[in-house]
Design an enzyme around this catalytic site. Sequence first.
Site, PDB file in Angstrom:
ATOM      1  CB  CYS A 197       9.366  47.990  -7.652  1.00 11.68           C
ATOM      2  SG  CYS A 197      10.540  48.094  -6.282  1.00 11.68           S
ATOM      3  CG  HIS A 205       8.342  52.030  -6.105  1.00 10.64           C
ATOM      4  ND1 HIS A 205       7.790  50.761  -6.072  1.00 10.64           N
ATOM      5  CD2 HIS A 205       7.863  52.616  -7.237  1.00 10.64           C
ATOM      6  CE1 HIS A 205       6.999  50.597  -7.126  1.00 10.64           C
ATOM      7  NE2 HIS A 205       7.027  51.703  -7.846  1.00 10.64           N
ATOM      8  CG  HIS A 207       5.424  51.556 -11.231  1.00  9.40           C
ATOM      9  ND1 HIS A 207       5.329  52.003  -9.940  1.00  9.40           N
ATOM     10  CD2 HIS A 207       4.198  51.836 -11.787  1.00  9.40           C
ATOM     11  CE1 HIS A 207       4.136  52.526  -9.713  1.00  9.40           C
ATOM     12  NE2 HIS A 207       3.432  52.441 -10.811  1.00  9.40           N
TER      13      HIS A 207
END
Length: 344
Positions: free
Chosen positions: A259, A308, A320
């Site tokens: 991420c 995240h 993402h």
Amino acid sequence: MASHRRPKQPSRTRVTVLTATAAAAVALSSQAAQADPQPSKKDVKSEVDKLYEQAEQATEKYNGVKAQQEKLQKEVDGLQGQVARGQGELNELRKGIGAVASGQYRSGSLDPSVQLFLSGDPDTFLDKAATLDQLSGKQAEQLKTIADKQRRLAQQRAEASGKIQDLAETRKALGEKKDEIKGKLAKAQELLNTLTAKERAAMEAEENSRASRGSANGRADLGDDVPASQRGAAALAAAQSKIGSPYVWGATGPSSFDCSGLTSWAYAQAGQSLPRTSQEQASAGSRISSQSGLKPGDLVLFYGDLHHIGLYAGNGTVLHAPKPGASVRYESINNMPFMFGVRV
């Protein structure tokens, strides 16, 4: 006298009842053993999702430790280079003062102060040198330069030694975090292997449906939101060019990403350097507390520990690298617990 009567035998009816009861108990026990239930598809998905989240948490910690390791390695290399150069300079200085002593020795007039320096501790000598009249100004300056260089070298060696120890500990922590990630992913795979091919296909379809909610044919409806900045727009465009690239823990592109690897790579293409981890990237700009204030190109942080991160793409959508087993994609911002945005 002891009784010699035969013990009373159980009746046939009683034997039959006991036998039937024992048989029932065995049957129930056997059924219980066989009925050790396999986890349902829903339970497996829930546990796998949890393991993937834990793996991602560990991945961001791994990324932080790896960045620290790289920084320490550069510092160690720099210090060791300084020590090597300093030792070379010191050797040259010693040659110079040695040449002076050699000339004096050949002429039979070796300065006692020089003799003391060459045979003793320069630091101790220099503490007394100010009271000695034998030193010429040039010799005193040379000796002081040598002693200062020795002090600096000793400090640099001590600092390098400490950094090397830190580096060894960091490498150990890195290995432990790597093992933790692999363990989580292996356990998730074991759970997935308990499902039938049909169940796994259904789970993947459900996952794809959840991810593509609000989009069509893999392309999100991004609306007409104006980008946060020209740099933000460039970063988002770079990330969009990587849609479909696989999530790989610890990866920073250009063919696979985790991420924070995706966001740091995307902004690097726009000429902006970002820290390695999602937690560090959370401080890379001004904070935006509400979803309504987000603009395309803003960073978006999720989960309480900020493990995240993605890029806001517009119209309530983020772009993402989601998790192991998935690829870079658009997804609703509401599919994860939103914390805040960051405008770089």
